[in-house]
Design an enzyme around this catalytic site. Structure first.
Site, PDB file in Angstrom:
ATOM      1  N   GLU A  22      39.296  75.241 -18.027  1.00  0.00           N
ATOM      2  CA  GLU A  22      40.504  74.780 -18.715  1.00  0.00           C
ATOM      3  C   GLU A  22      40.992  73.439 -18.172  1.00  0.00           C
ATOM      4  O   GLU A  22      41.626  72.668 -18.887  1.00  0.00           O
ATOM      5  CB  GLU A  22      41.610  75.829 -18.595  1.00  0.00           C
ATOM      6  CG  GLU A  22      41.277  77.182 -19.220  1.00  0.00           C
ATOM      7  CD  GLU A  22      40.893  77.077 -20.690  1.00  0.00           C
ATOM      8  OE1 GLU A  22      41.356  76.136 -21.374  1.00  0.00           O
ATOM      9  OE2 GLU A  22      40.116  77.929 -21.158  1.00  0.00           O
ATOM     10  N   HIS A  25      39.591  70.685 -20.295  1.00  0.00           N
ATOM     11  CA  HIS A  25      40.360  70.467 -21.520  1.00  0.00           C
ATOM     12  C   HIS A  25      41.669  69.733 -21.218  1.00  0.00           C
ATOM     13  O   HIS A  25      42.068  68.810 -21.933  1.00  0.00           O
ATOM     14  CB  HIS A  25      40.687  71.807 -22.183  1.00  0.00           C
ATOM     15  CG  HIS A  25      39.500  72.528 -22.738  1.00  0.00           C
ATOM     16  ND1 HIS A  25      38.549  71.915 -23.515  1.00  0.00           N
ATOM     17  CD2 HIS A  25      39.121  73.838 -22.637  1.00  0.00           C
ATOM     18  CE1 HIS A  25      37.633  72.810 -23.880  1.00  0.00           C
ATOM     19  NE2 HIS A  25      37.958  73.974 -23.347  1.00  0.00           N
TER      20      HIS A  25
END
Length: 427
Positions: A22, A25
């Site tokens: 994550e 991202h």
């Protein structure tokens, strides 16, 4: 205690892998000016969170994944579509509900910071950054282990001698069955630590060479060994036996059999060898990902009590249990256990990379495919001098995403039950 500690350490490694994914991202989205409101590890109820700037960072109760929340994932509905919404099929209502939920997150001052407004190549980078973080972690671990620690490779020194002859197809045989004949090596007097010098007059340079000579021979052989500084000549009577085919453990062949196991020693790999090995790992893992649907019958049978296949898929619980087994495996040194655990974690990250790159929503690869299609159709429109078709509306694929999500949830639950009632084990 070692099993519990191993499970905990590996579980934390999995959580780090999710957070690392994550993070890819998050950093690329912020780099391109997309507003990110949440960065979460896990799903469900929030256990802990802290807001820094415009982003809330936290951990949720169900540690089976993670997410970041970017505003404006879907473009607004086109004007010509408003009239069709009321009389549309049920799935269109599902699409518009998803679109409305996304639109409600966008404040007027942030209207220029929505994800769908970014150029396709930027959206591709944002969505690919997560899986590639897993790939980077996996490649980094494998490269470090292979070049700094090495790979266990067989030598021409005998580690153990089989007491009897048992077909390789016989499963879980730890002792000689009644009436089983003694192995040729046991009859000829081979012992552990014997170093094999030559086989039938040909000098032996490697285990691979010796294994090939044994498998291609039957009848009396002449083997020269070095034992305690002395050279001895032994005359085993090799017999045919069913053994796995080299490089294909699922296929069995009738070959010559002696009954010895080689010792292993660590060999550090060159950069070229590392590239070759990692390429092979990626190819093998990709094949296993493709085979996931075919593993459903095995998982169901395993839950019913049948023997679970060694290459059966495992989830967070199963992988953590394997980590616990590795740490408590007293036949390995402490260093070897830790190396095995980090390699297991690297394998998980390799799987996460390949699964997330599948071109279906809600996976990252689905958003990448949508951005690629948008880029292609915009270029085609310019080429034929037609109006710009605008952003590709991924919201229209939400019904597909919901179906895929349900399939993934059902598969994950199936794997979870199998990991609990009939787990994959090292033995």
């Amino acid at each position: 205690m070692l099993v519990v500690l191993g499970i905990l350490i590996f579980f934390l490694g999995l959580l780090f892998s999710i957070a690392w994914h994550e993070l890819g991202h998050l950093t690329t989205a912020k780099m391109f000016g997309v507003k990110v409101t949440q960065y979460m590890v896990g799903f469900g109820r929030t256990i802990f969170s802290r807001k820094k700037g415009e982003t809330e960072y936290g951990v949720k109760a169900v540690p089976f994944g993670g997410f970041i929340r970017m505003i404006g994932m879907f473009p607004p509905q086109k004007e010509q579509e408003y009239g069709r919404t009321a009389s549309s099929a049920p799935w269109r209502a599902m699409v518009e509900d998803a679109r409305q939920a996304v639109a409600e997150e966008v404040r007027p001052e942030d209207s220029h910071r929505q994800f769908y407004q970014r150029k396709p190549w930027k959206r591709i980078i944002v969505m690919a950054a997560g899986p590639f973080m897993n790939l980077i972690l996996a490649v980094g671990i494998f490269t470090t282990v292979l070049m700094a620690y090495g790979v266990a490779q067989p030598t021409t020194t005998v580690s153990s001698v089989s007491e009897c002859v048992v077909s390789a197809k016989a499963q879980n045989v730890s002792e000689c069955p009644e009436g089983a004949p003694k192995s040729p090596a046991a009859q000829a007097g081979f012992r552990p630590d014997d170093e094999i010098v030559s086989f039938n007059g040909e000098r032996v340079e490697s285990w691979q060479e010796l294994r090939g000579s044994i498998r291609n021979s039957t009848g009396t052989a002449t083997v020269v060994v070095e034992r305690d500084g002395r050279t001895l000549t032994l005359h085993p009577d090799l017999i045919p036996n069913t053994q796995p085919k080299i490089n294909d453990s699922d296929e069995y062949v009738e070959v010559g059999f002696l009954g010895i196991t080689p010792t292993q020693h660590l060999v550090r790999q060159s950069f070229g060898d590392v590239v070759t090995r990692i390429g092979s790992m990626i190819g093998m893992t990709a094949q296993k990902v493709v085979e996931l649907p075919s593993k459903v019958p095995d998982l169901v049978a395993a839950i019913g009590g049948q023997e679970r296949e060694s290459d059966s898929p495992v989830g967070v619980v199963g992988a953590s249990r394997l980590g616990g087994e590795v740490l408590s495996y007293d036949e390995l040194s402490v260093g070897a256990r830790m190396i095995t655990m980090v390699q297991l974690l690297a394998g998980v990250n390799l799987s996460l990379f390949l699964i997330n790159m599948l071109p279906i929503l809600p996976l990252d690869g689905g958003h990448i495919a949508g951005a690629l299609w948008e880029s292609l159709r915009r270029k085609l429109a310019r080429l034929v001098r037609r109006p710009d078709p605008g952003p590709f509306d991924t919201a229209k694929l939400m019904p597909v995403a919901y179906v895929v999500s349900l399939v993934f949830i059902a598969y994950s639950l199936l794997v979870l039950v199998a990991d609990i009632v009939n787990p994959v084990t090292l033995t």
